[in-house]
Scaffold this motif. Sequence first.
Motif, PDB file in Angstrom:
ATOM      1  N   ILE A   1     -25.399   3.091  -5.164  1.00 41.46           N
ATOM      2  CA  ILE A   1     -24.353   3.391  -6.157  1.00 41.46           C
ATOM      3  C   ILE A   1     -24.606   4.824  -6.628  1.00 41.46           C
ATOM      4  CG2 ILE A   1     -24.164   0.988  -6.926  1.00 41.46           C
ATOM      5  CD1 ILE A   1     -25.705   1.891  -9.519  1.00 41.46           C
TER       6      ILE A   1
ATOM      7  N   ASP B   1     -19.897   5.613   1.990  1.00 36.60           N
ATOM      8  CA  ASP B   1     -19.388   5.290   0.653  1.00 36.60           C
ATOM      9  C   ASP B   1     -19.209   6.622  -0.050  1.00 36.60           C
ATOM     10  OD1 ASP B   1     -19.054   4.704  -2.013  1.00 36.60           O
ATOM     11  OD2 ASP B   1     -20.881   3.494  -2.206  1.00 36.60           O
ATOM     12  N   ARG B   2     -17.956   7.004  -0.319  1.00 34.31           N
ATOM     13  CA  ARG B   2     -17.784   8.337  -0.890  1.00 34.31           C
ATOM     14  C   ARG B   2     -18.017   8.388  -2.398  1.00 34.31           C
ATOM     15  NH1 ARG B   2     -13.041   9.215  -3.221  1.00 34.31           N
ATOM     16  NH2 ARG B   2     -11.274   7.852  -2.798  1.00 34.31           N
ATOM     17  N   THR B   3     -18.483   7.287  -2.984  1.00 32.51           N
ATOM     18  CA  THR B   3     -18.782   7.318  -4.414  1.00 32.51           C
ATOM     19  C   THR B   3     -20.254   7.635  -4.719  1.00 32.51           C
ATOM     20  OG1 THR B   3     -19.252   4.941  -4.604  1.00 32.51           O
ATOM     21  CG2 THR B   3     -16.947   5.612  -4.831  1.00 32.51           C
ATOM     22  N   CYS B   4     -21.043   7.914  -3.695  1.00 37.04           N
ATOM     23  CA  CYS B   4     -22.427   8.335  -3.976  1.00 37.04           C
ATOM     24  C   CYS B   4     -22.991   9.120  -2.795  1.00 37.04           C
ATOM     25  CB  CYS B   4     -23.320   7.140  -4.298  1.00 37.04           C
ATOM     26  SG  CYS B   4     -23.444   5.907  -3.003  1.00 37.04           S
TER      27      CYS B   4
ATOM     28  N   GLY C   1     -20.622   0.337  -9.710  1.00 36.97           N
ATOM     29  CA  GLY C   1     -20.876   0.619  -8.302  1.00 36.97           C
ATOM     30  C   GLY C   1     -19.856  -0.027  -7.387  1.00 36.97           C
ATOM     31  N   LYS C   2     -19.850  -1.359  -7.359  1.00 33.99           N
ATOM     32  CA  LYS C   2     -18.924  -2.053  -6.463  1.00 33.99           C
ATOM     33  C   LYS C   2     -17.484  -1.780  -6.874  1.00 33.99           C
ATOM     34  CE  LYS C   2     -19.851  -4.408  -3.584  1.00 33.99           C
ATOM     35  NZ  LYS C   2     -20.200  -5.819  -3.649  1.00 33.99           N
TER      36      LYS C   2
ATOM     37  N   GLN D   1     -16.143   0.733  -8.470  1.00 34.73           N
ATOM     38  CA  GLN D   1     -15.733   2.106  -8.166  1.00 34.73           C
ATOM     39  C   GLN D   1     -15.568   2.287  -6.651  1.00 34.73           C
ATOM     40  OE1 GLN D   1     -18.320   1.384 -10.339  1.00 34.73           O
ATOM     41  NE2 GLN D   1     -16.871   1.545 -12.041  1.00 34.73           N
ATOM     42  N   ARG D   2     -16.436   1.644  -5.897  1.00 33.62           N
ATOM     43  CA  ARG D   2     -16.285   1.742  -4.443  1.00 33.62           C
ATOM     44  C   ARG D   2     -14.974   1.082  -4.008  1.00 33.62           C
ATOM     45  NH1 ARG D   2     -19.926  -0.848   0.247  1.00 33.62           N
ATOM     46  NH2 ARG D   2     -19.185   0.449   1.971  1.00 33.62           N
TER      47      ARG D   2
ATOM     48  N   SER E   1     -12.136   3.270  -4.696  1.00 26.56           N
ATOM     49  CA  SER E   1     -12.086   4.375  -3.720  1.00 26.56           C
ATOM     50  C   SER E   1     -11.432   3.945  -2.400  1.00 26.56           C
ATOM     51  CB  SER E   1     -13.496   4.930  -3.451  1.00 26.56           C
ATOM     52  OG  SER E   1     -14.197   4.131  -2.508  1.00 26.56           O
TER      53      SER E   1
ATOM     54  N   TYR F   1     -18.050   7.841 -13.593  1.00 24.46           N
ATOM     55  CA  TYR F   1     -18.065   8.334 -12.206  1.00 24.46           C
ATOM     56  C   TYR F   1     -17.258   9.625 -12.095  1.00 24.46           C
ATOM     57  CZ  TYR F   1     -20.425   4.704  -9.416  1.00 24.46           C
ATOM     58  OH  TYR F   1     -21.358   3.894  -8.825  1.00 24.46           O
TER      59      TYR F   1
ATOM     60  N   ASP G   1     -23.020  -3.209  -1.079  1.00 23.49           N
ATOM     61  CA  ASP G   1     -23.730  -1.956  -1.330  1.00 23.49           C
ATOM     62  C   ASP G   1     -25.203  -2.057  -0.961  1.00 23.49           C
ATOM     63  OD1 ASP G   1     -21.520  -0.490  -2.170  1.00 23.49           O
ATOM     64  OD2 ASP G   1     -21.609  -1.389  -4.159  1.00 23.49           O
TER      65      ASP G   1
END
Length: 362
Positions: free
Chosen positions: A93, A119-122, A178-179, A181-182, A185, A207, A280
């Motif tokens: 995350i 995963d473009r969130t981290c 984490g989840k 927001q992913r 995305s 985020y 994740d």
Amino acid sequence: MAPTPLLTVNDRGLYCEAGDFYIDPWRAVPKAIITHTHGDHARRGMGSYLTANEGLRVLRTRMGEDALIETVGYGTEFSMGPVKVSLHPAGHILGSSQVRVEYKGEVWVVSGDYKVFPDRTCTPFEPVRCHTFVTESTFGMPIYRWPDPAVVASEINTWWRENQAAGRTSVLLGYALGKAQRLISLLDPSIGPIYTHGAVEKLTADYRQSGIELPPTEQVVGHPKGVEWSRGIVIAPPSVQGTVWLRKFGDVSMAFASGWMTIRGTRRRQAMDRGFVVSDHVDWPELLWAIQETGCERVLATHGSVAILVRWLREQGLQADALQTQFAGEEDPVAGEEDPVVQEPVQDSESKIDQPDEQGAD
Ligand SMILES: [Zn+2]
Ligand SMILES: [Zn+2]
């Protein structure tokens, strides 16, 4: 006489005696290095927290304004007494880290939770060479193999479109940090509005403020009556299941996004209309790849299916053992007794943050 291992587990957590610090302790300690902000790894009450730069905002949200938090960039080495420490991206995350610990030429790496899938969130996972690798094993069984995230994204968007056409509100459940927001995305905002539960919206704002671009979202609470919810998709934590919060949406199709959906999608879907495999954590092939990339001699496994992984690694000629910690696995919305990896802390922290936002709000 065998020397003391560089890291040991005691009643407070994973401890480095040589440097006098803890990694993700479960009881209050003066100095805590935090791999990431999930409730089983980051707890309130520590004297001080050290985490990766990227993770500052989410850790602040979860630990509170008074928490003493220091941050460091990925790959920047610092000293804890005679021990050299650095944090490296774990891809789990936002702000998640592996912790590299070096003392007298011996290197240990603690993975925290991690994944290799895009995963473009981290920041993506980077393998770190070490002698001993302390790895999570939440999904450490050969049956766990994640599908291509792009394919899952199109399945989710198709499900949303179909619900929209049928006049049903899509409710997609996933862990608030984490989840969620992913998942956001992966959504196509051209289909309709993306609505969020309060706990999800706060962390999603964190985020964005941390530099992660996400499609626009609107918090559910505060919307005027008469909203046509069925055009949109609602992203909420699993704790909303069975609550009055869901009533306003009328006819809903409910889905859950988790690695558990690999096997539980059919067996335990009673409460769910759909299950999407989005995790994740590493799947089995990623886990074995990551272990190999570290070049380690020894693996200590924690979280989840430890016994199977340990046996498999020993058969390959590696030293491998289980490490008893209080880290939990990925949240399972319909966990029963056969899911020992789902423990209290995760659920506690989730409900703590959910309640002030939503209870009695409407
Ligand atoms: Zn985690
Ligand atoms: Zn964990």
